[in-house]
Design a protein around this motif. Structure first.
Motif, PDB file in Angstrom:
ATOM      1  N   GLN A  69      -3.687 -19.295  21.690  1.00 19.66           N
ATOM      2  CA  GLN A  69      -4.282 -18.142  22.545  1.00 19.66           C
ATOM      3  C   GLN A  69      -4.679 -18.065  23.648  1.00 19.66           C
ATOM      4  N   MET A  70      -4.825 -19.787  24.285  1.00 16.49           N
ATOM      5  CA  MET A  70      -5.104 -20.414  25.402  1.00 16.49           C
ATOM      6  C   MET A  70      -2.991 -20.396  26.316  1.00 16.49           C
ATOM      7  N   GLY A  71      -2.560 -20.181  25.198  1.00 22.50           N
ATOM      8  CA  GLY A  71      -0.870 -20.293  25.749  1.00 22.50           C
ATOM      9  C   GLY A  71      -0.718 -21.991  26.112  1.00 22.50           C
ATOM     10  N   ARG A  72      -1.205 -22.995  25.560  1.00 28.05           N
ATOM     11  CA  ARG A  72      -0.818 -24.056  26.047  1.00 28.05           C
ATOM     12  C   ARG A  72       0.468 -25.116  24.984  1.00 28.05           C
ATOM     13  N   LYS A  73       0.741 -26.044  26.022  1.00 25.45           N
ATOM     14  CA  LYS A  73       2.345 -26.859  25.634  1.00 25.45           C
ATOM     15  C   LYS A  73       1.241 -27.729  24.820  1.00 25.45           C
ATOM     16  N   ALA A  74       0.330 -28.343  24.812  1.00 29.41           N
ATOM     17  CA  ALA A  74      -0.265 -29.710  23.877  1.00 29.41           C
ATOM     18  C   ALA A  74      -1.673 -28.789  23.726  1.00 29.41           C
ATOM     19  N   ASN A  75      -2.278 -29.183  22.319  1.00 28.14           N
ATOM     20  CA  ASN A  75      -3.550 -28.850  22.026  1.00 28.14           C
ATOM     21  C   ASN A  75      -5.333 -29.612  22.172  1.00 28.14           C
ATOM     22  N   ILE A  76      -4.694 -30.366  23.954  1.00 31.73           N
ATOM     23  CA  ILE A  76      -6.039 -31.138  24.445  1.00 31.73           C
ATOM     24  C   ILE A  76      -7.179 -29.761  24.853  1.00 31.73           C
ATOM     25  N   ALA A  77      -7.949 -29.957  23.744  1.00 32.70           N
ATOM     26  CA  ALA A  77      -9.526 -29.594  25.000  1.00 32.70           C
ATOM     27  C   ALA A  77     -10.317 -30.070  26.284  1.00 32.70           C
ATOM     28  N   TRP A  78     -10.388 -31.735  25.682  1.00 34.20           N
ATOM     29  CA  TRP A  78     -11.229 -32.698  26.734  1.00 34.20           C
ATOM     30  C   TRP A  78     -10.475 -34.132  26.309  1.00 34.20           C
ATOM     31  N   ARG A  79     -10.067 -34.421  27.954  1.00 31.91           N
ATOM     32  CA  ARG A  79      -9.569 -36.108  27.531  1.00 31.91           C
ATOM     33  C   ARG A  79     -10.087 -35.751  29.538  1.00 31.91           C
ATOM     34  N   PRO A  80     -10.585 -36.904  30.261  1.00 33.03           N
ATOM     35  CA  PRO A  80     -11.133 -37.232  30.536  1.00 33.03           C
ATOM     36  C   PRO A  80     -10.312 -38.671  31.571  1.00 33.03           C
ATOM     37  N   ASP A  81      -9.896 -38.696  30.745  1.00 37.35           N
ATOM     38  CA  ASP A  81      -8.155 -39.544  31.379  1.00 37.35           C
ATOM     39  C   ASP A  81      -7.505 -39.446  32.134  1.00 37.35           C
ATOM     40  N   SER A  82      -7.299 -37.716  31.349  1.00 37.58           N
ATOM     41  CA  SER A  82      -5.885 -37.780  32.434  1.00 37.58           C
ATOM     42  C   SER A  82      -6.505 -36.389  33.481  1.00 37.58           C
ATOM     43  N   ILE A  83      -6.203 -36.938  34.497  1.00 41.67           N
ATOM     44  CA  ILE A  83      -6.389 -36.154  36.332  1.00 41.67           C
ATOM     45  C   ILE A  83      -5.451 -34.613  35.702  1.00 41.67           C
ATOM     46  N   ALA A  84      -4.685 -34.847  35.048  1.00 43.76           N
ATOM     47  CA  ALA A  84      -3.696 -33.480  34.838  1.00 43.76           C
ATOM     48  C   ALA A  84      -4.566 -32.373  34.213  1.00 43.76           C
ATOM     49  N   GLU A  85      -5.154 -33.008  33.015  1.00 46.81           N
ATOM     50  CA  GLU A  85      -5.728 -32.410  32.300  1.00 46.81           C
ATOM     51  C   GLU A  85      -7.186 -32.027  33.171  1.00 46.81           C
ATOM     52  N   ASP A 109     -10.028 -36.015  19.044  1.00 44.29           N
ATOM     53  CA  ASP A 109      -8.635 -36.174  19.479  1.00 44.29           C
ATOM     54  C   ASP A 109      -8.560 -37.946  18.909  1.00 44.29           C
ATOM     55  N   VAL A 110      -8.573 -37.834  17.307  1.00 43.39           N
ATOM     56  CA  VAL A 110      -8.174 -38.992  16.157  1.00 43.39           C
ATOM     57  C   VAL A 110      -6.846 -39.572  16.730  1.00 43.39           C
ATOM     58  N   TYR A 111      -6.427 -40.637  16.904  1.00 41.21           N
ATOM     59  CA  TYR A 111      -5.245 -41.447  16.372  1.00 41.21           C
ATOM     60  C   TYR A 111      -4.333 -41.363  14.743  1.00 41.21           C
ATOM     61  N   ASP A 112      -3.321 -40.073  15.269  1.00 44.87           N
ATOM     62  CA  ASP A 112      -2.550 -40.359  13.906  1.00 44.87           C
ATOM     63  C   ASP A 112      -1.121 -40.672  14.040  1.00 44.87           C
ATOM     64  N   PRO A 113      -0.369 -41.309  14.354  1.00 42.16           N
ATOM     65  CA  PRO A 113       0.989 -41.449  14.521  1.00 42.16           C
ATOM     66  C   PRO A 113       1.914 -40.828  12.996  1.00 42.16           C
ATOM     67  N   LEU A 114       1.454 -40.599  12.022  1.00 44.42           N
ATOM     68  CA  LEU A 114       2.005 -40.429  10.670  1.00 44.42           C
ATOM     69  C   LEU A 114       2.368 -39.064  11.073  1.00 44.42           C
ATOM     70  N   ARG A 115       0.938 -37.400  11.311  1.00 42.44           N
ATOM     71  CA  ARG A 115       1.413 -36.371  11.305  1.00 42.44           C
ATOM     72  C   ARG A 115       1.315 -36.251  13.382  1.00 42.44           C
ATOM     73  N   ASN A 116       0.878 -37.106  13.442  1.00 46.54           N
ATOM     74  CA  ASN A 116       1.635 -36.197  15.288  1.00 46.54           C
ATOM     75  C   ASN A 116       0.773 -34.896  15.629  1.00 46.54           C
ATOM     76  N   PRO A 117      -0.550 -35.073  15.408  1.00 50.21           N
ATOM     77  CA  PRO A 117      -1.668 -33.464  15.896  1.00 50.21           C
ATOM     78  C   PRO A 117      -1.863 -33.372  17.208  1.00 50.21           C
ATOM     79  N   THR A 118      -0.415 -33.233  17.839  1.00 46.06           N
ATOM     80  CA  THR A 118      -0.306 -33.142  19.078  1.00 46.06           C
ATOM     81  C   THR A 118      -0.334 -31.780  19.502  1.00 46.06           C
ATOM     82  N   GLY A 119      -0.294 -31.478  18.983  1.00 50.89           N
ATOM     83  CA  GLY A 119       0.465 -29.650  19.323  1.00 50.89           C
ATOM     84  C   GLY A 119       1.637 -29.481  19.762  1.00 50.89           C
TER      85      GLY A 119
END
Length: 584
Positions: A69-85, A109-119
Motif C-alpha cells: 500500500q505504501m509502495g515500499r521496497k522493504a518492510n521497515i516500519a521503525w528502525r531508529p538506527d537507520s538514518i535513512a529511515e 522485526d526479529v532476526y530470522d536468517p532462514l525466512r529473511n522476512p525483510t519484504g
C-alpha cells in the motif's frame, strides 16, 4: 568463564550448542607456531539476562499488505538506527506516520536468517540486522570480544561472526545505538569477573564501593558488594544477555504475554542443549518496566516464578505528564533542552508537532498507557492566568474521564481532527481512542501493586533535567476570563501556542473581539526530561524494592550510557543473582 583458570594462548569461541560447549572448532597453524588454542568450557548452570527496551526502542516491520500500500521496497516500519529511515519519517506528514506506525499492521522485526522476512528479495536478515545507515552502510559493531561473542575461525563450518551470534540473541531487534553499552557491559562483566582466580580490575568500580556513590536511597539501606559475594554469585554459572523487543504500539498487556512466550521458549532451548536453566533476570528501560510488570502478573504473563529478579531503569511507574504534553504540543525541540543526538533523532521522528504525535500515539494502546494514571493523583493539569490557577484537573483522581476523554474542551487531551489524518475507514476515531484509554485505565489498575519481590530501580531525580509532573497552560493578557472552560480554540500551532476566544465570539472576528493567547509552560519538576520523579518515586513508595537509586546527570533515552546507572545496574544484578537457589 567467570571463574576460569588463566591459560596463555589464543582463545577459541565457545559454542553452547556443541555438546554442551564441551566441543569447539580450532584451526591449523604452521608447525613453527607454538601458541596454544584455548577452549573455554561453559558451566552447566545458565541464568539469562533479558533486556526489555523502552517505547520506540524496538525495531518494527509492517505487513506485506501495508508495505505494498505504501509502495515500499522493504518492510521497515521503525528502525531508529537507520538514518535513512529516520529521514523518510521526518519528511512524512501525520497521515504517513499513522499509516506506517499502525499497531494492527506492525510486528517486531526479529532476526530470522532462514525466512529473511525483510519484504525485499535483495535484502537478507543478516543485511537488515547488520546495517546501521548513518550516511553510508556501516556494520553493527559488537565492541567486545569474549568466548561467548567471538568470530569463529575462518575454518569453522558453519562460520558465524560475533555480530551474528549477538543478533541471534535479539541485539539487532532493539535500538542498538542506544542500548549497546548496557548489553555489552552485562555480557562482558558478568561472564569475565574472575580470571585465574583473580578479580578482574574493572570490578573495582563496584566491589567495596558504597552504593551511595551511585546515589542510592537510604531506604532500604544498601551495603557495599564484597568480592566473596560476587564470586559466589557468578561461580559455576554463565549469563548470556538477550534483548527482546516488543511492539510498543500495542498494549503492554499483550507485550507481557508475548515476552512470556519467548522466555519460556528460551528456557526450553537451553534445557534442550543440556544446560540447567530455571530462571531469568529482567533488565528494563522506561516502558519496558510496564511490560515486565505485565510479564510477572499472575493473570497476564504469569512468569513471576521463572523470573529471579528485575532491574527497572527510568520507568514511568504511574505514567508521565510528558505524554499529554507531547500529544498536544509535539516532542521538545532539541534546541530548547539538552537532548543527546540519539534522543533528538527519536523525538523528531515521532513528531515535533501535536498532530504528528497524536496520529501515532492516539491510535496506539501502548503509547496511551504512558499517560498519567489514576495513581498519579489530582491537580496535575493546570490553567493559570496572571499568576492564579483558574482550573486544575483531575479533581476525582480519574484523568481518563476528566481529561483524556473530554470532548469539546480546549484543554482536553484529544484534538479530534488530529486522530485520523490518513482517513482510514476502520480503527481510527475518537471513539476508538477512548476505547484504548479504557483499556489503559484497566491495565494500570491491574498492575498497580505488581512489582517483583527481588527488584531494584534507578531513575532520574534531577532538577537540571526537569520533566513534566505538573502540566501548565498559561493564558496571557490582562483581560478578565469569565469562564475558562468555555473558551474555544481559534488557532493551534501544534507546538503549545493557542489562540482562544470567549464564548459567543465568532472566529472571523477574533481580531476585534476578546481573545486570549495560551502557551504550554516548560517542565519544572525533577526528573530525567521525560519521566518526573513524582512517577518514578512510586517504586520507592511501594516498599517492595530491595534497592532504589535516585540519580542525576542523564537524559531519559540515554540513561544506560551513564556510569552511575550502569554501575548500579551491575551491582543490582549481582545482588539478584545471589538469591538464586538451584534445584538439585
Amino acid at each position: 568463564m567467570a571463574n576460569e583458570p588463566h591459560f596463555p594462548g589464543f582463545k577459541l569461541p565457545t559454542h553452547p550448542t556443541l555438546k554442551k560447549s564441551r566441543e569447539t572448532q580450532g584451526f591449523f597453524t604452521p608447525v613453527e607456531d607454538l601458541i596454544a588454542q584455548v577452549h573455554s568450557v561453559l558451566p552447566m548452570r545458565v541464568l539469562p539476562i533479558i533486556f526489555l527496551p523502552g517505547i520506540m526502542g524496538s525495531n518494527l516491520r509492517m505487513t506485506a499488505e501495508r508495505q505494498k500500500q505504501m509502495g515500499r521496497k522493504a518492510n521497515i516500519a521503525w528502525r531508529p538506527d537507520s538514518i535513512a529511515e529516520a529521514e523518510r519519517l521526518l519528511r512524512g506528514n501525520a497521515a504517513m506516520r499513522q499509516t506506517q506506525l499502525d499497531p494492527q499492521t506492525t510486528e517486531v522485526d526479529v532476526y530470522d536468517p532462514l525466512r529473511n522476512p525483510t519484504g525485499d528479495v535483495n535484502e537478507t536478515a543478516d543485511t537488515r540486522h547488520d546495517v546501521i545507515k548513518v550516511k553510508h552502510n556501516l556494520p553493527l559493531e559488537v565492541g567486545i570480544n569474549s568466548p561467548l561473542l567471538m568470530d569463529d575461525p575462518i575454518t569453522a563450518r558453519p562460520r558465524k561472526s560475533k555480530a551474528q551470534k549477538a543478533r541471534e540473541r535479539g541485539w539487532g531487534e532493539v535500538f542498538y545505538k542506544s542500548y549497546q553499552t548496557i548489553l555489552e557491559m552485562c555480557e562482558q562483566r558478568l561472564n569475565t569477573a574472575f580470571s585465574g582466580g583473580k578479580l578482574d580490575s574493572w570490578w573495582t568500580n563496584i566491589v567495596n564501593v558504597p552504593p551511595i556513590e551511585w546515589q542510592a536511597h537510604s531506604q532500604p539501606n544498601l551495603s557495599p558488594l564484597d568480592e566473596s559475594a560476587l564470586r559466589k554469585a557468578v561461580t559455576n554459572c554463565w549469563f548470556p544477555v538477550h534483548a527482546m523487543g516488543y511492539n510498543w504500539l500495542e498494549s503492554n498487556r499483550r507485550s507481557g504475554i508475548r515476552v512470556a512466550e519467548r522466555i519460556n521458549h528460551l528456557i526450553r532451548q537451553y534445557q534442550d542443549q543440556g544446560f540447567r536453566c530455571e530462571k531469568v533476570i529482567i533488565v528494563t528501560h522506561s516502558m519496558g518496566g510496564l511490560v515486565a510488570r505485565a510479564l510477572i502478573h499472575p493473570k497476564i504473563g504469569n512468569m513471576n516464578e521463572k523470573v529471579l529478579g528485575v532491574v527497572h531503569g527510568v520507568m514511568p511507574a504511574i505514567g508521565a505528564g510528558a505524554a499529554y504534553k507531547r500529544m498536544r504540543c509535539g516532542f521538545e525541540d532539541p534546541g530548547l533542552v539538552s537532548l543527546s543526538p540519539i534522543a533528538s533523532v527519536t523525538a523528531k521522528v515521532l513528531g515535533n508537532f501535536g498532530p504528528e504525535v497524536t496520529a501515532v500515539l492516539g491510535n496506539a494502546p501502548g503509547g496511551l498507557e504512558l499517560l498519567p494514571s489514576q495513581a498519579y493523583g489530582n491537580n496535575w493539569l493546570r490553567v493559570t492566568h496572571r499568576g492564579k490557577t483558574l482550573k486544575s484537573l483531575p479533581k476525582n483522581a480519574d484523568p481518563y474521564e476528566e481529561i483524556y476523554k473530554l470532548r469539546g474542551k480546549w484543554f482536553g487531551l484529544l484534538r479530534e481532527e488530529w486522530i485520523n489524518p490518513a482517513e482510514t475507514e476502520f480503527g481510527s476515531s475518537f471513539e476508538n481512542t477512548c476505547a484504548h484509554l479504557d483499556q489503559a485505565k484497566a491495565f494500570h489498575n491491574e498492575i498497580a501493586c505488581t512489582y517483583h519481590d527481588n527488584s531494584f530501580a534507578h531513575y532520574g531525580a534531577d532538577l537540571k533535567r526537569a520533566a513534566w509532573h505538573k502540566v501548565v497552560w498559561d493564558i496571557a493578557g490582562d483581560a478578565e476570563i469569565a469562564n475558562v472552560e468555555a473558551l474555544k480554540i481559534v488557532s493551534d500551532d501544534g507546538q503549545g501556542s493557542l489562540c482562544l476566544i470567549a464564548p459567543g465570539v465568532q472566529p472571523s472576528s477574533c481580531a476585534a473581539g476578546p481573545k486570549f493567547m495560551a502557551r504550554m509552560q516548560g517542565p519544572c519538576d525533577a526528573g530525567d526530561q521525560t519521566v518526573p520523579l513524582h512517577s518514578a518515586e512510586h517504586q520507592l513508595q511501594s516498599g517492595k524494592f530491595r534497592g532504589v537509586f535516585r540519580q542525576s546527570g542523564y537524559e531519559h533515552q540515554d540513561s544506560y550510557k551513564d556510569d552511575r546507572a550502569l554501575r548500579s545496574t551491575l551491582y543490582s544484578l549481582v545482588q539478584i543473582a545471589q538469591r538464586m537457589t538451584w534445584a538439585e
